[in-house]
Each structure stands twice: as structure tokens, then as C-alpha cells.
Design a protein around this motif. Structure first.
Motif, PDB file in Angstrom:
ATOM      1  N   PRO A  43       0.826  -1.215   0.000  1.00 47.77           N
ATOM      2  CA  PRO A  43       0.000   0.000   0.000  1.00 47.77           C
ATOM      3  C   PRO A  43       0.861   1.266   0.000  1.00 47.77           C
ATOM      4  CG  PRO A  43       0.044  -0.982   2.193  1.00 47.77           C
ATOM      5  CD  PRO A  43       0.768  -1.938   1.284  1.00 47.77           C
ATOM      6  N   ASP A  44       0.491   2.216  -0.859  1.00 46.26           N
ATOM      7  CA  ASP A  44       1.114   3.546  -0.883  1.00 46.26           C
ATOM      8  C   ASP A  44       2.637   3.448  -0.835  1.00 46.26           C
ATOM      9  OD1 ASP A  44       1.384   6.293  -0.895  1.00 46.26           O
ATOM     10  OD2 ASP A  44       0.786   6.566   1.198  1.00 46.26           O
ATOM     11  N   TRP A  45       3.210   2.702  -1.775  1.00 47.12           N
ATOM     12  CA  TRP A  45       4.649   2.438  -1.756  1.00 47.12           C
ATOM     13  C   TRP A  45       5.397   3.416  -2.650  1.00 47.12           C
ATOM     14  CZ3 TRP A  45       7.475   1.177  -6.153  1.00 47.12           C
ATOM     15  CH2 TRP A  45       6.721   0.841  -7.290  1.00 47.12           C
ATOM     16  N   ALA A  46       6.687   3.533  -2.433  1.00 46.22           N
ATOM     17  CA  ALA A  46       7.539   4.356  -3.296  1.00 46.22           C
ATOM     18  C   ALA A  46       9.002   4.035  -3.037  1.00 46.22           C
ATOM     19  CB  ALA A  46       7.289   5.846  -3.062  1.00 46.22           C
ATOM     20  N   LEU A  47       9.794   4.144  -4.078  1.00 46.53           N
ATOM     21  CA  LEU A  47      11.245   4.093  -3.982  1.00 46.53           C
ATOM     22  C   LEU A  47      11.710   5.509  -3.669  1.00 46.53           C
ATOM     23  CD1 LEU A  47      13.909   2.486  -4.392  1.00 46.53           C
ATOM     24  CD2 LEU A  47      13.804   3.178  -6.795  1.00 46.53           C
ATOM     25  N   MET A  48      12.467   5.668  -2.588  1.00 46.38           N
ATOM     26  CA  MET A  48      12.740   7.018  -2.096  1.00 46.38           C
ATOM     27  C   MET A  48      14.212   7.209  -1.743  1.00 46.38           C
ATOM     28  SD  MET A  48      10.863   6.616   1.658  1.00 46.38           S
ATOM     29  CE  MET A  48       9.244   6.797   0.928  1.00 46.38           C
ATOM     30  N   ALA A  49      14.497   8.414  -1.291  1.00 48.54           N
ATOM     31  CA  ALA A  49      15.815   8.774  -0.775  1.00 48.54           C
ATOM     32  C   ALA A  49      16.903   8.683  -1.846  1.00 48.54           C
ATOM     33  CB  ALA A  49      16.156   7.948   0.467  1.00 48.54           C
ATOM     34  N   GLY A  50      18.066   8.137  -1.475  1.00 52.53           N
ATOM     35  CA  GLY A  50      19.239   8.197  -2.347  1.00 52.53           C
ATOM     36  C   GLY A  50      19.049   7.565  -3.704  1.00 52.53           C
ATOM     37  N   ALA A  51      18.189   6.574  -3.821  1.00 48.83           N
ATOM     38  CA  ALA A  51      17.946   5.950  -5.116  1.00 48.83           C
ATOM     39  C   ALA A  51      17.417   6.954  -6.124  1.00 48.83           C
ATOM     40  CB  ALA A  51      16.960   4.786  -4.967  1.00 48.83           C
ATOM     41  N   VAL A  52      16.823   8.038  -5.634  1.00 54.38           N
ATOM     42  CA  VAL A  52      16.246   9.047  -6.525  1.00 54.38           C
ATOM     43  C   VAL A  52      17.179  10.254  -6.674  1.00 54.38           C
ATOM     44  CG1 VAL A  52      14.236  10.493  -7.002  1.00 54.38           C
ATOM     45  CG2 VAL A  52      13.944   8.280  -5.863  1.00 54.38           C
ATOM     46  N   TYR A  53      17.511  10.924  -5.565  1.00 51.48           N
ATOM     47  CA  TYR A  53      18.303  12.142  -5.720  1.00 51.48           C
ATOM     48  C   TYR A  53      19.735  11.842  -6.165  1.00 51.48           C
ATOM     49  CZ  TYR A  53      19.969  11.421  -0.842  1.00 51.48           C
ATOM     50  OH  TYR A  53      20.510  10.914   0.322  1.00 51.48           O
ATOM     51  N   LYS A  54      20.291  10.691  -5.747  1.00 53.19           N
ATOM     52  CA  LYS A  54      21.630  10.345  -6.220  1.00 53.19           C
ATOM     53  C   LYS A  54      21.625  10.006  -7.710  1.00 53.19           C
ATOM     54  CE  LYS A  54      23.365   8.626  -1.774  1.00 53.19           C
ATOM     55  NZ  LYS A  54      23.820   7.415  -1.025  1.00 53.19           N
ATOM     56  N   ALA A  55      20.514   9.480  -8.194  1.00 55.90           N
ATOM     57  CA  ALA A  55      20.409   9.209  -9.630  1.00 55.90           C
ATOM     58  C   ALA A  55      20.515  10.508 -10.426  1.00 55.90           C
ATOM     59  CB  ALA A  55      19.089   8.498  -9.928  1.00 55.90           C
ATOM     60  N   VAL A  56      19.903  11.571  -9.904  1.00 54.05           N
ATOM     61  CA  VAL A  56      20.018  12.880 -10.556  1.00 54.05           C
ATOM     62  C   VAL A  56      21.463  13.361 -10.514  1.00 54.05           C
ATOM     63  CG1 VAL A  56      19.316  15.306 -10.446  1.00 54.05           C
ATOM     64  CG2 VAL A  56      17.621  13.489 -10.067  1.00 54.05           C
ATOM     65  N   TRP A  57      22.101  13.240  -9.345  1.00 54.24           N
ATOM     66  CA  TRP A  57      23.506  13.649  -9.247  1.00 54.24           C
ATOM     67  C   TRP A  57      24.367  12.889 -10.255  1.00 54.24           C
ATOM     68  CZ3 TRP A  57      24.241  13.222  -3.194  1.00 54.24           C
ATOM     69  CH2 TRP A  57      23.454  14.209  -2.573  1.00 54.24           C
ATOM     70  N   ASN A  58      24.111  11.611 -10.428  1.00 56.73           N
ATOM     71  CA  ASN A  58      24.938  10.810 -11.334  1.00 56.73           C
ATOM     72  C   ASN A  58      24.773  11.244 -12.782  1.00 56.73           C
ATOM     73  OD1 ASN A  58      26.113   9.275  -9.317  1.00 56.73           O
ATOM     74  ND2 ASN A  58      24.543   7.687  -9.388  1.00 56.73           N
ATOM     75  N   VAL A  59      23.564  11.532 -13.188  1.00 58.43           N
ATOM     76  CA  VAL A  59      23.354  12.026 -14.551  1.00 58.43           C
ATOM     77  C   VAL A  59      24.005  13.391 -14.706  1.00 58.43           C
ATOM     78  CG1 VAL A  59      21.621  12.807 -16.218  1.00 58.43           C
ATOM     79  CG2 VAL A  59      21.260  10.677 -14.951  1.00 58.43           C
ATOM     80  N   GLN A  60      23.819  14.260 -13.728  1.00 59.00           N
ATOM     81  CA  GLN A  60      24.354  15.616 -13.821  1.00 59.00           C
ATOM     82  C   GLN A  60      25.880  15.636 -13.875  1.00 59.00           C
ATOM     83  OE1 GLN A  60      22.510  18.026 -14.591  1.00 59.00           O
ATOM     84  NE2 GLN A  60      21.097  18.703 -13.025  1.00 59.00           N
ATOM     85  N   THR A  61      26.528  14.683 -13.221  1.00 63.98           N
ATOM     86  CA  THR A  61      27.990  14.681 -13.162  1.00 63.98           C
ATOM     87  C   THR A  61      28.622  13.634 -14.092  1.00 63.98           C
ATOM     88  OG1 THR A  61      28.017  13.151 -11.261  1.00 63.98           O
ATOM     89  CG2 THR A  61      27.961  15.524 -10.785  1.00 63.98           C
ATOM     90  N   GLY A  62      27.803  12.994 -14.911  1.00 65.10           N
ATOM     91  CA  GLY A  62      28.330  12.052 -15.901  1.00 65.10           C
ATOM     92  C   GLY A  62      28.801  10.736 -15.323  1.00 65.10           C
ATOM     93  N   ARG A  63      28.234  10.331 -14.187  1.00 62.18           N
ATOM     94  CA  ARG A  63      28.612   9.061 -13.573  1.00 62.18           C
ATOM     95  C   ARG A  63      27.596   7.982 -13.928  1.00 62.18           C
ATOM     96  NH1 ARG A  63      30.548  13.005 -10.006  1.00 62.18           N
ATOM     97  NH2 ARG A  63      32.738  12.658  -9.453  1.00 62.18           N
ATOM     98  N   PRO A  64      27.997   6.717 -13.844  1.00 65.39           N
ATOM     99  CA  PRO A  64      27.080   5.637 -14.232  1.00 65.39           C
ATOM    100  C   PRO A  64      25.938   5.487 -13.242  1.00 65.39           C
ATOM    101  CG  PRO A  64      29.095   4.738 -13.291  1.00 65.39           C
ATOM    102  CD  PRO A  64      29.333   6.214 -13.459  1.00 65.39           C
ATOM    103  N   GLY A  65      24.836   4.947 -13.712  1.00 62.67           N
ATOM    104  CA  GLY A  65      23.705   4.671 -12.847  1.00 62.67           C
ATOM    105  C   GLY A  65      24.104   3.749 -11.711  1.00 62.67           C
ATOM    106  N   GLY A  66      23.651   4.064 -10.503  1.00 70.73           N
ATOM    107  CA  GLY A  66      23.978   3.250  -9.338  1.00 70.73           C
ATOM    108  C   GLY A  66      25.195   3.705  -8.576  1.00 70.73           C
ATOM    109  N   HIS A  67      25.989   4.623  -9.143  1.00 66.54           N
ATOM    110  CA  HIS A  67      27.176   5.112  -8.439  1.00 66.54           C
ATOM    111  C   HIS A  67      26.780   5.688  -7.079  1.00 66.54           C
ATOM    112  CE1 HIS A  67      30.945   7.308  -7.696  1.00 66.54           C
ATOM    113  NE2 HIS A  67      30.195   8.357  -7.417  1.00 66.54           N
ATOM    114  N   GLY A  68      27.446   5.242  -6.018  1.00 61.11           N
ATOM    115  CA  GLY A  68      27.239   5.794  -4.692  1.00 61.11           C
ATOM    116  C   GLY A  68      25.961   5.358  -3.993  1.00 61.11           C
ATOM    117  N   ILE A  69      25.194   4.473  -4.601  1.00 64.36           N
ATOM    118  CA  ILE A  69      23.945   4.014  -3.982  1.00 64.36           C
ATOM    119  C   ILE A  69      24.228   2.692  -3.280  1.00 64.36           C
ATOM    120  CG2 ILE A  69      21.563   3.307  -4.378  1.00 64.36           C
ATOM    121  CD1 ILE A  69      21.517   5.152  -6.813  1.00 64.36           C
ATOM    122  N   ASN A  70      24.238   2.722  -1.950  1.00 61.43           N
ATOM    123  CA  ASN A  70      24.591   1.513  -1.206  1.00 61.43           C
ATOM    124  C   ASN A  70      23.377   0.753  -0.683  1.00 61.43           C
ATOM    125  OD1 ASN A  70      23.857   3.315   0.785  1.00 61.43           O
ATOM    126  ND2 ASN A  70      25.945   3.620   1.531  1.00 61.43           N
TER     127      ASN A  70
END
Length: 204
Positions: A43-70
Motif C-alpha cells: 500500500p502507498d509504496w515508493a522508492l525514495m531517498a538516495g535511489a532518486v536524488y543520487k540518480a540525478v547527481w549521477n546524470v548531472q555529473t556524468g557518472r554511471p547509474g547506481g554510483h554511490g547508492i549503497n
């Protein structure tokens, strides 16, 4: 699209949601988590936190998907039973669905967060009302963003404060931050992983 000398870009407001969704979907593990979570019927689920904002950082800085997501934080909201056993009965089978992935998926009932949070930090936070409300209480406005798949399997973004902070290169804590020491340890690690960003420490 506006940008600076480093290549950091800020899409027009009308395009920002699509940018965040595309950034998350560029991470193969995030796609798997979303697809499997969609099949769990939480119910009312979502993928949140670093999986989302770090994904933006990775695209913005030219890093691969998943970088820094532990880990991948998967929240849901169920206030029908706030006992720890009820949450464990959901979390155990849900996390088992992701056990083959190389990065942990942590499942948490947001309806119970105030219970353990108040015990851990000595705060008096009221119960949350839904998953979107949970985002309003994150440690930074940059963190207050999540994504899920709707009934048709299409990505849906949750961002109660909008996306301006997500596209800011300055990451600052909220004024009412609990646990400043933990925040400062976290941003010390993140500043090494994304040195292009400016992380502001919390007073202790």
C-alpha cells in the motif's frame, strides 16, 4: 535548459519531473526494484531517498547509474497495525523478493517511523499520514523526492516541495534536523563521491 561551466544543468520546470524519472530509470537496479515492487502490491509504496536524488547527481555529473547508492529504500504506508510484528510480516517476504540483487533493498512501513524515530532521537514527531508526508520530514529538501509505478506500470513522481532543491548543487539540512552528527558523517562520505556538489554541515 540552463547550465554552468561544470556542465551542471537545470531543466525548465515543466521538464524536471521527466528528467528525474529518466535519471532513476537509467539505473538498471532501480528499474528492477521498481518493477518488482510494483508486483508486491504494497500500500502507498515508493522508492525514495538516495535511489532518486543520487540518480540525478549521477546524470548531472556524468557518472554511471547506481554510483554511490549503497541501498535502495522502499517505503510503504499501512497504519492498520503499528506493531513491529505486523511490519516484519510484510518486510521479510518483501525483502526476500530482492535478495538476489547485489545491493540491499530496505523495506520500511512509514506509518511506524515516528515510533522508532522518537525513541532514537528523543523527538516528539506526530504520526505520518501517508508516504508523501514522509518525504516532508526528510533531513534535506533535496531528499524529499520519490518514485513509484502507478496502476498501469508508469512512473509517478512524489515531490511535496517541488524539485528546485533536487537540482541545486548545494545540499543543506533542514532547520529542525535530528541527529546532526549522523548528517555530517553522511555528507562527508557524499562529498567524496560527488565533489562537484556543496554539502553544508549541520551545527552540533
Amino acid at each position: 535548459m540552463t547550465g554552468d561551466a561544470s556542465g551542471w544543468t537545470v531543466p525548465p520546470e515543466a521538464d524536471q519531473s521527466a528528467f528525474v524519472i529518466d535519471a532513476v530509470m537509467a539505473d538498471p537496479l532501480a528499474r528492477i526494484v521498481l518493477e518488482r515492487a510494483h508486483g508486491l502490491d504494497l500500500p502507498d509504496w515508493a522508492l525514495m531517498a538516495g535511489a532518486v536524488y543520487k540518480a540525478v547527481w549521477n546524470v548531472q555529473t556524468g557518472r554511471p547509474g547506481g554510483h554511490g547508492i549503497n541501498d535502495y529504500d522502499l517505503g510503504y504506508f499501512d497504519a492498520s497495525d503499528l506493531g513491529a510484528a505486523a511490519e516484519a510480516a510484510v518486510v521479510g517476504p518483501a525483502e526476500a523478493r530482492f535478495a538476489d540483487l547485489p545491493v540491499p533493498v530496505e523495506v520500511c512501513n512509514q506509518a511506524r517511523v515516528h515510533i522508532w524515530f522518537n525513541e532514537a532521537y528523543g523527538t516528539r514527531r506526530d504520526p505520518l499520514v501517508d508516504t508523501n508526508d514522509a518525504l516532508r520530514h526528510f533531513a534535506s529538501l533535496t531528499h524529499a523526492v520519490a518514485i513509484r509505478l502507478d496502476g498501469d506500470g508508469q512512473p509517478e513522481l512524489l515531490a511535496p516541495f517541488g524539485l528546485a532543491a533536487v537540482f541545486s548543487r548545494t545540499i543543506r539540512p533542514t532547520p529542525d534536523l535530528a541527529g546532526p552528527e549522523a548528517w555530517n558523517r553522511k555528507i562527508a562520505e557524499q562529498s567524496r563521491l560527488w565533489p562537484e556538489l556543496d554539502f553544508l554541515a549541520a551545527p552540533v
